[in-house]
Design an enzyme around this catalytic site. Structure first.
Site, short mmCIF file in Angstrom:
data_model
loop_
_atom_site.label_atom_id
_atom_site.label_comp_id
_atom_site.label_asym_id
_atom_site.label_seq_id
_atom_site.Cartn_x
_atom_site.Cartn_y
_atom_site.Cartn_z
N GLY A 185 0.79 -1.22 0.00
CA GLY A 185 0.00 0.00 0.00
C GLY A 185 0.82 1.27 0.00
O GLY A 185 0.29 2.37 0.14
N LYS A 203 5.84 18.92 -3.87
CA LYS A 203 6.25 19.33 -2.53
C LYS A 203 7.44 20.28 -2.58
O LYS A 203 7.51 21.25 -1.81
CB LYS A 203 6.59 18.09 -1.71
CG LYS A 203 5.40 17.16 -1.51
CD LYS A 203 5.82 15.82 -0.95
CE LYS A 203 4.64 14.86 -0.83
NZ LYS A 203 5.04 13.51 -0.39
#
Length: 434
Positions: A185, A203
């Site tokens: 995940g 970012k």
């Protein structure tokens, strides 16, 4: 004081984490805010079994939250840049403050959204948009406010860092580790944003704007992923005393600002070189404070919720006291100025090069001369011996001093054209971060 009423949009990973942390720690959170924080409306297209929303007003239409006259602060945790942008714009138009974890939204549309929020007298808080639970936005805007930021470098994507760590520790191939990251995940079914650096670029542009007082300029970030990194390069880097990390780097130069995301060799003794797995870290160099390092969980439900709620506390304080919040990018709007963003060809760095060279006299002289013509000298060298008498080519890995990217590209093309070189030259940029 009257409670500050909050609407939550989205009950996915971060939304559920925010809901649960807020309920679990509500008394302490409200005490820190100096006023009660009351979650009054949740917008979610489906229920999340991790959240007990019994007794809460829940709407399947998330826009019902921003239209609710009671809601003073909208927490946007739906992600993406289409519906989320419309949601934030409507919240601003309805005089509601916004808290978001949406780095793509801020990186690509932050300039116009911040302007709209300022004109309306509300704020947009986005601590959770960069590095998850690490309070790097607050550090840049407030903790380092006395400094002229010289440069910053960050491991700001946990998926890429996990992959490179596994490749280093276990000698695994990129594709093999990526598959495991997806099973765990850490990576999406389509991992492009993570492994090709797009997530990190979103970012980085936010951090750079905070550092250098300039508008967000996502379209000017140079971006290179990790999908071409080979286990042999990870191994040779270790032998040479370096580790490969996928870094976002922003640096102030006399000629402009560097904005680049790419695999980077850094000395293994640097603290940031030892940030492994899915963890994130940002290293910031200020003229007064020197280097400061920020480390923590860069993603996950509750670590990211920690940053979301920290913003919510700040906004609640401002609402309760009728005070203004810190400027969105840390500088007053009139102080922000467009600055020249250097193209990658104008960036100067040291390099790691690996090539398959014919094992015969004179070959290294040819390579050395080509590099010398480009202004590069060899600082370190690893040359492997033949494994058998039938082997004609051997691996040569070397480190150079700093040279312009454009000149190194020319040199690499000339080396690859030599009859004594087989295949392409692998190239990874290097940074000392000292």
């Amino acid at each position: 004081m009257k409670p500050v009423k909050v609407g939550l949009c989205g009950l996915g990973t971060v939304g559920s984490g925010t809901f649960n942390v807020l309920q679990r720690n509500l008394q302490e959170i409200s005490a820190r805010a100096g006023t009660a924080i009351e979650l009054t409306h949740i917008g979610a297209r489906r229920d999340n079994p991790a959240c007990d929303t019994t007794g809460f007003k829940v709407s399947r239409d998330i826009f019902a939250v921003v239209e609710d006259p009671e809601v003073q602060v909208v927490v946007e945790l739906i992600g993406g840049t289409t519906v989320a942008k419309e949601l934030v714009e409507k919240a601003i138009a309805n005089n509601k403050h916004v808290v978001t974890a949406n780095k793509a939204l801020i990186a690509e549309f932050g300039n116009e959204l911040f302007a709209k929020a300022q004109a309306q007298g509300v704020c947009i808080a986005y601590e959770a948009a960069v590095a998850g639970g690490i309070p790097i936005i607050k550090a840049m805007r407030e903790g380092l406010a006395a400094n002229r930021i010289e440069w910053l470098a960050g491991i700001i994507n946990g998926t890429g860092n996990f992959i490179l760590t596994e490749m280093r520790d276990k000698g695994r191939d990129f594709a093999d580790v990526l598959k495991e990251a997806q099973e765990l995940g850490y990576a999406e079914a389509d991992p492009t944003f993570d492994v090709e650096g797009i997530d990190a670029a979103h970012k980085l542009v936010i951090l750079a704007s905070l550092a250098f007082a300039m508008p967000l300029q996502y379209d000017k970030v140079f971006c290179e992923g990790i999908s071409n990194i080979q286990p042999i390069d990870v191994k040779y880097a270790e032998e040479l005393g370096y580790r490969i990390k996928h870094l976002g780097i922003a640096r102030r130069r006399d000629t402009g600002i560097e904005l680049r995301v790419h695999p980077t060799l850094i000395p293994h003794k640097r603290l940031i070189a030892n940030v492994d797995g899915v963890m994130n870290s940002v290293l910031v160099q200020g003229d007064a404070v020197g280097p400061t390092l920020y480390y923590g969980a860069g993603a996950g439900d509750e670590p990211t919720a920690s940053a979301v709620i920290a913003d919510l506390v700040d906004v609640a304080r401002a609402v309760a006291s009728d005070a203004s919040s810190v400027a969105a990018l840390g500088f007053t709007a009139e102080y922000l100025q467009d600055q020249t963003i250097l193209p990658i060809d104008a960036v100067e760095t040291a390099y790691y090069l690996r090539m398959s060279a014919l094992d015969q006299p004179g070959v290294m002289n040819q390579i050395t001369q080509i590099l010398s013509n480009a202004g590069a000298s060899i600082e370190a060298l690893v040359q492997k011996e033949r494994q058998s008498s039938a082997q004609d080519y051997v691996d040569v890995a070397l480190l150079t001093n700093s040279v312009l990217e454009a000149d190194m590209k020319t040199a690499i093309a000339e080396i690859e054209a030599l009859d004594s070189i087989s295949g392409e030259v692998s190239r990874i940029r290097m940074e000392s971060l000292g």
